[in-house]
Design a protein around this motif. Structure first.
Motif, PDB file in Angstrom:
ATOM      1  N   THR A 263     -25.032 -47.739 -11.241  1.00 21.76           N
ATOM      2  CA  THR A 263     -25.635 -48.631 -12.374  1.00 21.76           C
ATOM      3  C   THR A 263     -24.057 -48.557 -13.229  1.00 21.76           C
ATOM      4  O   THR A 263     -23.587 -47.449 -13.408  1.00 21.76           O
ATOM      5  CB  THR A 263     -26.544 -48.075 -13.072  1.00 21.76           C
ATOM      6  OG1 THR A 263     -27.946 -48.027 -12.366  1.00 21.76           O
ATOM      7  CG2 THR A 263     -26.923 -48.617 -14.382  1.00 21.76           C
ATOM      8  N   THR A 264     -23.856 -49.751 -13.965  1.00 21.69           N
ATOM      9  CA  THR A 264     -22.639 -49.890 -14.776  1.00 21.69           C
ATOM     10  C   THR A 264     -23.072 -49.254 -16.197  1.00 21.69           C
ATOM     11  O   THR A 264     -24.062 -49.481 -16.714  1.00 21.69           O
ATOM     12  CB  THR A 264     -22.370 -51.331 -15.094  1.00 21.69           C
ATOM     13  OG1 THR A 264     -22.058 -51.805 -13.853  1.00 21.69           O
ATOM     14  CG2 THR A 264     -21.196 -51.372 -15.974  1.00 21.69           C
ATOM     15  N   LEU A 282     -24.910 -49.376 -28.100  1.00 22.43           N
ATOM     16  CA  LEU A 282     -24.337 -49.944 -29.209  1.00 22.43           C
ATOM     17  C   LEU A 282     -23.202 -50.721 -28.663  1.00 22.43           C
ATOM     18  O   LEU A 282     -23.217 -51.896 -29.236  1.00 22.43           O
ATOM     19  CB  LEU A 282     -23.753 -48.847 -30.060  1.00 22.43           C
ATOM     20  CG  LEU A 282     -24.439 -47.752 -30.660  1.00 22.43           C
ATOM     21  CD1 LEU A 282     -23.605 -46.720 -31.291  1.00 22.43           C
ATOM     22  CD2 LEU A 282     -24.878 -48.718 -32.046  1.00 22.43           C
ATOM     23  N   LEU A 283     -22.265 -50.434 -27.714  1.00 21.01           N
ATOM     24  CA  LEU A 283     -21.329 -51.478 -27.264  1.00 21.01           C
ATOM     25  C   LEU A 283     -21.711 -52.284 -25.900  1.00 21.01           C
ATOM     26  O   LEU A 283     -20.775 -53.146 -25.789  1.00 21.01           O
ATOM     27  CB  LEU A 283     -20.033 -50.283 -26.903  1.00 21.01           C
ATOM     28  CG  LEU A 283     -19.416 -49.522 -28.138  1.00 21.01           C
ATOM     29  CD1 LEU A 283     -18.182 -48.838 -27.532  1.00 21.01           C
ATOM     30  CD2 LEU A 283     -19.138 -50.340 -29.271  1.00 21.01           C
ATOM     31  N   GLY A 284     -22.737 -51.845 -25.240  1.00 22.19           N
ATOM     32  CA  GLY A 284     -23.007 -52.709 -24.390  1.00 22.19           C
ATOM     33  C   GLY A 284     -21.821 -52.384 -23.067  1.00 22.19           C
ATOM     34  O   GLY A 284     -21.570 -51.533 -22.773  1.00 22.19           O
ATOM     35  N   THR A 285     -21.391 -53.476 -22.610  1.00 21.33           N
ATOM     36  CA  THR A 285     -20.407 -53.794 -21.673  1.00 21.33           C
ATOM     37  C   THR A 285     -18.894 -54.248 -22.155  1.00 21.33           C
ATOM     38  O   THR A 285     -18.034 -54.600 -21.689  1.00 21.33           O
ATOM     39  CB  THR A 285     -20.585 -54.491 -20.654  1.00 21.33           C
ATOM     40  OG1 THR A 285     -21.101 -56.109 -21.028  1.00 21.33           O
ATOM     41  CG2 THR A 285     -21.981 -54.392 -19.821  1.00 21.33           C
ATOM     42  N   LEU A 286     -18.754 -54.172 -23.786  1.00 21.26           N
ATOM     43  CA  LEU A 286     -17.499 -54.726 -24.240  1.00 21.26           C
ATOM     44  C   LEU A 286     -16.106 -53.910 -23.773  1.00 21.26           C
ATOM     45  O   LEU A 286     -15.332 -54.415 -23.767  1.00 21.26           O
ATOM     46  CB  LEU A 286     -17.695 -54.551 -25.891  1.00 21.26           C
ATOM     47  CG  LEU A 286     -18.647 -55.572 -26.513  1.00 21.26           C
ATOM     48  CD1 LEU A 286     -18.851 -55.393 -28.059  1.00 21.26           C
ATOM     49  CD2 LEU A 286     -18.150 -57.097 -26.463  1.00 21.26           C
ATOM     50  N   ALA A 287     -16.711 -52.579 -23.790  1.00 17.15           N
ATOM     51  CA  ALA A 287     -15.699 -51.893 -23.308  1.00 17.15           C
ATOM     52  C   ALA A 287     -15.087 -51.799 -21.875  1.00 17.15           C
ATOM     53  O   ALA A 287     -14.357 -50.959 -21.397  1.00 17.15           O
ATOM     54  CB  ALA A 287     -15.659 -50.268 -23.852  1.00 17.15           C
ATOM     55  N   LEU A 288     -15.970 -52.383 -21.040  1.00 11.58           N
ATOM     56  CA  LEU A 288     -16.065 -52.068 -19.708  1.00 11.58           C
ATOM     57  C   LEU A 288     -15.334 -53.343 -18.784  1.00 11.58           C
ATOM     58  O   LEU A 288     -14.823 -53.177 -17.693  1.00 11.58           O
ATOM     59  CB  LEU A 288     -17.298 -51.964 -19.001  1.00 11.58           C
ATOM     60  CG  LEU A 288     -18.024 -50.553 -19.555  1.00 11.58           C
ATOM     61  CD1 LEU A 288     -19.630 -50.478 -18.826  1.00 11.58           C
ATOM     62  CD2 LEU A 288     -17.377 -49.391 -19.216  1.00 11.58           C
TER      63      LEU A 288
END
Length: 414
Positions: A263-264, A282-288
């Motif tokens: 899982t991501t 909070l950040l979802g996938t913004l940093a990924l």
């Protein structure tokens, strides 16, 4: 309504202001040394992590003996609670009925069960919950993101039930195992699910109440899809792993679903499982990835969220509160019911206190929170249940009515 704010500045400082039907204000102060001593006494009474920490709370903790608990609650009140505020509460109550108290604790006193405080001194057993309905407020800096359901088949009246999901790689009797016991073995929990089925709009769709428990398909992707279709409530009963307060990273607290290691997410896998962190919410996938999506779009929270798990409301112990409760509020929730400390399961009461299997204190709490979240005034409804538990505790001092469990619950709002 009275708004109470506490601040740590070496010593503990309090301010309060009356609004909505009453006027007035005041200030309070407690020396830092006295506060630290009182907090240490409370900490010694609370369940700790692991089997040994839970055993100590049952064998030696002050919350399992009525006389010891009353002494602790009086000690906390003498240090933390100004008598002048109690007098004002009684005056307002005589004219307008039981007031609502909105309390924003400082990190040092975030685990204090304010409801239990014996506010009338040695000659009385009146507790703060006898006088007020109490809600915890998140820091004023916390803001809600703009969220709207996006699913084609939206159901804004749905109730999402995540009840004791199976965590990959962990047996039922392991540290991240079952918290509610064998599916279908608890009549009160089956009745809870049946009531929701009768009312309609239960997610996941199940044919029988027992199918709602210990599922293997409730991962973060499923949860996101369910939340994006819209819902009025989310009830989670399971595991939360806290982050160390000394590390200062409240966003590292994690919720355990059925997510596998592929899982991501932003947390490292544990065995064959990747936990869902507050940072993910909070950040979802913004940093990924470059085309990342914020957490509020992936997991928009319904108006009411219940997180019945160990220290699920532990955000407020941090100077910067970005844990699970804060993430749910940021993502759209108006009210989150969470817990201040590690919760004992009903099995812990059976094993460590010798209660029969038919007595299930954790089930009682789950049913009470579920009923409160169905009520027009969930804070008052939960407070009424807590007052009833306190009355039973006073009357018999029985371990199943101990505030060890029910006083951990608090409603958190922005």
């Amino acid at each position: 309504m009275v708004q109470v704010r506490l601040a740590d500045a070496g010593d503990l400082h309090m301010t309060w202001t009356w609004v909505r039907g009453a006027q007035g204000f005041g200030t309070g102060y407690a020396p830092g040394r006295d506060v630290d001593e009182a907090v240490r006494a409370l900490d010694a009474a609370l369940p700790g992590g692991g089997a040994e920490g839970m055993r100590r709370a049952f064998e030696f903790g002050a919350l399992v003996s009525y006389e010891d608990e009353r002494h602790l609650s009086r000690t906390l009140a003498e240090v933390l609670w100004p008598p002048g505020l109690t007098d004002q509460i009684r005056q307002v109550s005589a004219r307008l009925g039981r007031p609502l108290l909105r309390l924003q604790p400082s990190p040092r006193v975030a685990q204090v069960p304010w409801e239990l405080l014996a506010v009338d001194g040695a000659g009385s057993d009146a507790r703060l919950i006898d006088l007020v309905d109490l809600v915890t407020t998140a820091p004023a800096s916390l803001r809600r993101a703009s969220t709207t359901p996006t699913g084609q088949d939206s159901d804004p009246d749905a109730v999402i039930l995540v009840l004791d999901p199976r965590v990959p790689g962990f047996r039922a009797d392991s540290p991240l195992g079952s918290v509610l016991g064998r599916p279908g073995s608890d009549p009160a929990l089956l009745s809870l699910v049946q009531r929701r089925l009768d009312a309609g709009g239960v997610v996941p769709s199940v044919g029988t109440p027992a199918e709602a428990f210990r599922r293997t398909d409730l991962d973060r992707d499923w949860l996101g899809q369910a939340l994006r279709r819209g819902a009025r409530r989310l009830l989670y009963v399971g595991h939360v792993s806290g982050a160390p307060v000394e590390g200062g990273q409240s966003e590292d607290v994690t919720l355990h679903l059925c997510c596998g290691p592929e899982t991501t997410g932003m947390t490292e896998p544990v065995r064959s499982h990747r936990p869902l962190s507050a940072k993910d919410l909070l950040l979802g996938t913004l940093a990924l990835r470059a085309d990342g999506v914020p957490g509020a779009r992936l997991w928009p929270a319904p108006p009411r969220v219940a997180l019945i798990a160990c220290e699920s409301g532990g955000d407020l112990r941090f100077a910067e509160s970005f844990g699970l409760a804060a993430a749910m509020i940021h993502n759209g929730a108006r009210l989150v019911t969470a817990t201040r400390w590690v919760l004992p399961t009903s099995f812990a009461f059976h094993r460590l206190a010798g209660l029969p299997e038919s007595v299930r204190p954790l089930t009682d709490a789950v049913v009470a929170v579920d009923a409160a979240h169905e009520d027009d005034d969930p804070v008052r409804h939960l407070g009424t249940w807590q007052r009833a538990r306190l009355d039973l505790w006073r009357a018999g001092g029985r371990i199943e009515h101990s505030p060890l469990l029910w006083a951990a619950l608090t409603c958190i709002v922005r």
